[in-house]
Design an enzyme around this catalytic site. Structure first.
Site, mmCIF file in Angstrom:
data_model
loop_
_atom_site.group_PDB
_atom_site.id
_atom_site.type_symbol
_atom_site.label_atom_id
_atom_site.label_comp_id
_atom_site.label_asym_id
_atom_site.label_seq_id
_atom_site.Cartn_x
_atom_site.Cartn_y
_atom_site.Cartn_z
ATOM 1 N N CYS A 285 -5.091 -1.522 -6.855
ATOM 2 C CA CYS A 285 -4.419 -1.047 -5.030
ATOM 3 C C CYS A 285 -3.647 -1.667 -4.797
ATOM 4 O O CYS A 285 -4.272 -2.702 -4.163
ATOM 5 C CB CYS A 285 -5.342 0.240 -4.220
ATOM 6 S SG CYS A 285 -6.147 1.158 -5.272
ATOM 7 N N CYS B 43 -2.466 1.836 -8.897
ATOM 8 C CA CYS B 43 -2.233 2.625 -7.714
ATOM 9 C C CYS B 43 -0.987 1.154 -6.537
ATOM 10 O O CYS B 43 -1.189 0.407 -6.132
ATOM 11 C CB CYS B 43 -3.348 2.664 -7.137
ATOM 12 S SG CYS B 43 -2.693 4.400 -5.616
ATOM 13 N N CYS C 148 -3.777 2.683 13.067
ATOM 14 C CA CYS C 148 -3.111 1.312 12.317
ATOM 15 C C CYS C 148 -3.017 0.005 12.729
ATOM 16 O O CYS C 148 -2.197 -0.282 13.477
ATOM 17 C CB CYS C 148 -2.051 1.625 11.512
ATOM 18 S SG CYS C 148 -1.672 0.612 10.374
ATOM 19 N N ARG D 250 -13.069 9.264 -2.786
ATOM 20 C CA ARG D 250 -13.291 7.690 -3.355
ATOM 21 C C ARG D 250 -13.904 7.479 -1.288
ATOM 22 O O ARG D 250 -13.414 7.963 -0.807
ATOM 23 C CB ARG D 250 -11.922 7.016 -3.047
ATOM 24 C CG ARG D 250 -11.934 5.465 -2.761
ATOM 25 C CD ARG D 250 -11.023 4.705 -2.980
ATOM 26 N NE ARG D 250 -10.510 5.338 -5.094
ATOM 27 C CZ ARG D 250 -9.228 5.690 -4.855
ATOM 28 N NH1 ARG D 250 -8.177 5.492 -3.933
ATOM 29 N NH2 ARG D 250 -9.387 5.986 -6.386
ATOM 30 N N CYS E 72 -2.630 9.854 -5.498
ATOM 31 C CA CYS E 72 -3.859 9.706 -4.625
ATOM 32 C C CYS E 72 -3.695 9.699 -3.119
ATOM 33 O O CYS E 72 -2.510 9.269 -2.578
ATOM 34 C CB CYS E 72 -4.154 8.013 -4.729
ATOM 35 S SG CYS E 72 -5.084 7.665 -3.913
ATOM 36 N N CYS F 207 5.093 -2.752 10.240
ATOM 37 C CA CYS F 207 5.538 -1.635 10.680
ATOM 38 C C CYS F 207 6.246 -0.515 11.658
ATOM 39 O O CYS F 207 5.865 -0.327 12.058
ATOM 40 C CB CYS F 207 4.246 -0.377 9.360
ATOM 41 S SG CYS F 207 5.058 1.461 9.586
ATOM 42 N N CYS G 249 1.262 5.359 13.465
ATOM 43 C CA CYS G 249 0.021 5.845 13.393
ATOM 44 C C CYS G 249 -0.947 5.253 13.983
ATOM 45 O O CYS G 249 -2.084 4.083 14.007
ATOM 46 C CB CYS G 249 -0.114 5.657 11.987
ATOM 47 S SG CYS G 249 1.088 5.964 10.228
HETATM 48 S S1 SF4 Z 1 -0.249 4.033 8.178
HETATM 49 FE FE1 SF4 Z 1 0.327 1.922 9.335
HETATM 50 S S2 SF4 Z 1 1.068 0.422 7.426
HETATM 51 FE FE2 SF4 Z 1 1.530 3.140 6.915
HETATM 52 S S3 SF4 Z 1 3.173 3.720 7.670
HETATM 53 FE FE3 SF4 Z 1 1.586 4.236 9.476
HETATM 54 S S4 SF4 Z 1 1.985 2.664 10.617
HETATM 55 FE FE4 SF4 Z 1 2.718 2.218 8.930
#
Ligand code: SF4
Length: 338
Positions: free
Chosen positions: A110, A141, A73, A273, A201, A66, A70
């Site tokens: 999901c 979902c 993550c 949840r 959600c 990705c 974040c």
């Molecule tokens: S949470 Fe992870 S997968 Fe989702 S947008 Fe952020 S970096 Fe990408």
């Protein structure tokens, strides 16, 4: 929601039940623990059978690689976490996982993809997955990142029930966690999902170094959506080596329970949840979370890329607590949030 004023005994503060200023949410967090739990229990019992828990299973349909940043993550390409980027799963694989989840008692399936936003051609595959999983009799979902208006409409037309897009944290803390998209982007996507008639959600993650005030800020953001989300996943940070948030000071587990209770009180008809991080919480804290009004769990051996309690452990815990899995058609009263 009633617009009758509610008097909080503990803080002598009168507020309207249909808007939640941050200081009113903070006042809930600050209540004596027993008073907060009682209030959450009372709210929960007004709207749900407190012995029922929804089981939702999450499958990563496109893992890793990705471009977003974040800070929690392991799927962000820029962090060295050992997660390798994969292509989108074939439909057959997804259906096999959905059937297995259904056989284990899950009612909602999901599907998550590690995208900043889906390309239109990606949606062709996702639409097929939604149609076919729904044909099994499960709720569907997906979580695919930011959505354009026409994409939300395509998912609605495919029969999608819920779209997950978390706010993650309070607006004031957000820039500490993510820089590649802003808070308004998230709110805009949620607006498009709502606009297309898909249920929302949306929740967040606690234990990322935010203050209690910022936890209250997150809950206020969610509770003040009109309407508020039908599903509210509250995640406990899973610290993954290689991510910027690895090594973060651990959150007091009772503060996590308080967060669940405050979510229940401020969003009384939502499915609250327990999501990521259940493994660290242990049975006793999870039991307190159910008492605080959590009534949905992610169920299955794995979340997107991090561990989740084994199915058998979950079954045993629910049995020890006298909790039963929600029947797919048993809580129509909770489906409409006014
Ligand atoms: S949470 Fe992870 S997968 Fe989702 S947008 Fe952020 S970096 Fe990408």
């Amino acid at each position: 929601m009633s617009s009758q004023p509610i008097v909080f005994h503990a803080c002598s503060q009168t507020i309207s039940a249909d808007t939640w200023p941050v200081d009113a949410v903070l006042a809930l967090f600050d209540m004596p623990f027993a008073d907060l739990m009682l209030r959450a229990q009372q709210t929960h019992r007004q709207h749900f059978d407190p012995t029922e828990v929804e089981l939702a299973t999450l499958l990563s349909i496109k893992t890793g690689g990705c471009p977003e940043d974040c800070g929690y993550c392991p799927q962000a390409a820029r962090y060295d976490t050992g997660v390798t980027a994969q292509k989108i799963l074939p439909l057959d694989t997804v259906l096999q996982a959905a059937r297995a989840a259904q056989a284990e008692g899950a009612t909602r399936f999901c599907m998550g993809a590690a995208w900043r936003e889906p390309k239109d051609r990606d949606l062709d595959n996702v639409e097929d997955m939604v149609r076919e999983v729904k044909a099994l009799g499960m709720e569907t979902c997906v979580t695919l990142g930011m959505l354009a208006e026409h994409q939300a409409q395509r998912l609605k037309d495919a029969g999608l029930d819920y779209y997950n897009h978390n706010l993650d944290t309070a607006p004031e803390f957000y820039e500490n966690i993510i820089s590649t998209r802003d808070y308004q982007d998230r709110l805009d996507t949620l607006g498009r999902v709502r606009g297309a008639g898909i249920k929302v959600c949306s929740g967040g993650i606690v234990g990322m170094g935010e203050t209690r005030l910022q936890r209250a800020g997150l809950i206020a953001q969610l509770a003040n959506m009109s309407p508020y989300p039908e599903s509210v996943p509250i995640n406990h940070l899973v610290q993954v080596p290689g991510t910027p948030l690895y090594g973060q000071e651990a959150l007091d587990p009772l503060e996590f329970v308080r967060t669940i209770a405050v979510a229940r009180i401020t969003m009384p008809k939502a499915r609250v949840r327990l999501s990521a991080g259940r493994r660290q919480l242990g049975d006793a804290v999870q039991a307190m979370c159910f008492m605080a009004g959590a009534n949905s769990i992610f169920y299955g051996d794995k979340l997107l890329t991090t561990g989740n309690p084994e199915v058998e452990e979950d079954r045993a815990l629910l049995a020890r607590l006298g909790l039963k899995a929600r029947n797919a058609h048993s809580d129509a009263r909770c489906e409409v949030i006014q």
